[in-house]
Scaffold this motif. Structure first.
Motif, PDB file in Angstrom:
ATOM      1  N   GLU A   1       0.826  -1.216   0.000  1.00 22.14           N
ATOM      2  CA  GLU A   1       0.000   0.000   0.000  1.00 22.14           C
ATOM      3  C   GLU A   1       0.855   1.259   0.000  1.00 22.14           C
ATOM      4  N   GLN A   2       2.059   1.177   0.556  1.00 21.76           N
ATOM      5  CA  GLN A   2       2.939   2.348   0.649  1.00 21.76           C
ATOM      6  C   GLN A   2       3.748   2.586  -0.630  1.00 21.76           C
ATOM      7  N   LEU A   3       3.751   1.613  -1.529  1.00 22.59           N
ATOM      8  CA  LEU A   3       4.540   1.739  -2.754  1.00 22.59           C
ATOM      9  C   LEU A   3       3.719   2.395  -3.856  1.00 22.59           C
ATOM     10  N   PRO A   4       4.355   3.227  -4.682  1.00 22.85           N
ATOM     11  CA  PRO A   4       3.600   3.961  -5.700  1.00 22.85           C
ATOM     12  C   PRO A   4       3.083   3.065  -6.818  1.00 22.85           C
ATOM     13  N   ASP A   5       1.888   3.394  -7.303  1.00 25.52           N
ATOM     14  CA  ASP A   5       1.313   2.697  -8.441  1.00 25.52           C
ATOM     15  C   ASP A   5       1.939   3.257  -9.717  1.00 25.52           C
TER      16      ASP A   5
END
Length: 265
Positions: free
Chosen positions: A139-143
């Motif tokens: 969830e903390q990693l960029p899409d």
């Protein structure tokens, strides 16, 4: 009808079909739906202008489903290296430049990489607390929204008279290029190379050098945030765990644990 087999992998065999075409014939456990999905994805990639095979048809042959594809007349990069081991550096440079070329493409309506990773993490054999930690980390990693192959390695790159082509697109997604590079990192550095892989000894002996050359050449075209790359490693390791390759599991578990520890530090 007797067909000339050109090769085989974990999912399918490839046969010469008609003039200018091959038949990628899936193993019996794959359904019509599986074949049609891969056909749609492969055709979408081709329409994006990526050097890849065009899909001609989906059909059933002797009780198995398959794709009729444009015949890309070339050899995998592994065979190219095997023919002359001095080519290893050039092959790695080519791999890096080609991967960057893929990531320059907007991915349109291709499936979500994030959803693909979530589904694999949820289905892998890990304690629930560890799966939850991985999902929170994700969830903390960029899409992202670029074309990601999902299984980019030298066997899926063909070199021939018409140039360099990328094949096998069932895992293609729209996502973050760093996750795609992390998957390639995992395959190049940590996966168990098949014993019948062309140039296996050369690559095993120089796999760190081969990987670093690939990565440096990718960086020649685009900056890389190495911290972001490391952050994706436990995610792609957990997704790989879902593929149930027993002899790889200890290394994958170590990558997952190290990645989560680094995140919580």
């Amino acid at each position: 009808m007797l067909l000339m087999r050109l090769g085989q992998g974990r999912e399918a065999e490839v046969f010469a079909w008609a003039d200018g075409y091959v038949l990628k014939l899936f193993w019996p456990e794959f359904s019509q739906e599986d074949a049609e999905l891969e056909a749609r994805l492969t055709q979408q990639v081709w329409l994006l202008g990526v050097p890849s095979p065009r899909v001609e048809d989906v059909l059933e042959f002797e009780g198995r489903w398959g794709l009729v594809l444009e015949w890309i007349r070339g050899v995998p990069l592994t065979e190219y290296i095997q023919a002359n081991p001095d080519r290893l550096r050039f092959a790695a440079q080519m791999l890096g430049a080609l991967h960057r070329q893929l990531h320059s493409k907007a991915a349109g309506h291709l499936p979500s990489q994030r959803l693909h990773l979530i589904q694999r993490i949820q289905a892998c054999r890990l304690p629930e607390a560890q799966r939850e930690a991985l999902l929170q980390h994700l969830e903390q990693l960029p899409d992202g929204s670029v074309l990601c192959h999902g299984d980019f390695h030298p066997e899926n790159v063909l070199l021939g008279e018409q140039g360099v082509f990328v094949v096998d697109w069932p895992n293609v997604t729209r996502g973050n290029p760093m996750a795609d590079i992390a998957r390639t990192t995992l395959l190049m550095l940590y996966s168990e190379l098949p014993h019948d892989l062309p140039a296996r000894e050369e690559i095993m002996h120089q796999r760190q050098y081969f990987y670093q050359t690939y990565l440096e050449h990718y960086q020649n075209f685009s900056g890389l945030d190495m911290a972001q790359l490391r952050a994706w490693m436990p995610i792609v390791a957990a997704a790989r765990l879902r593929e149930n390759i027993p002899h790889e599991e200890p290394r994958l578990m170590r990558l997952i644990q190290e990645g989560l520890q680094e995140r919580s530090a």
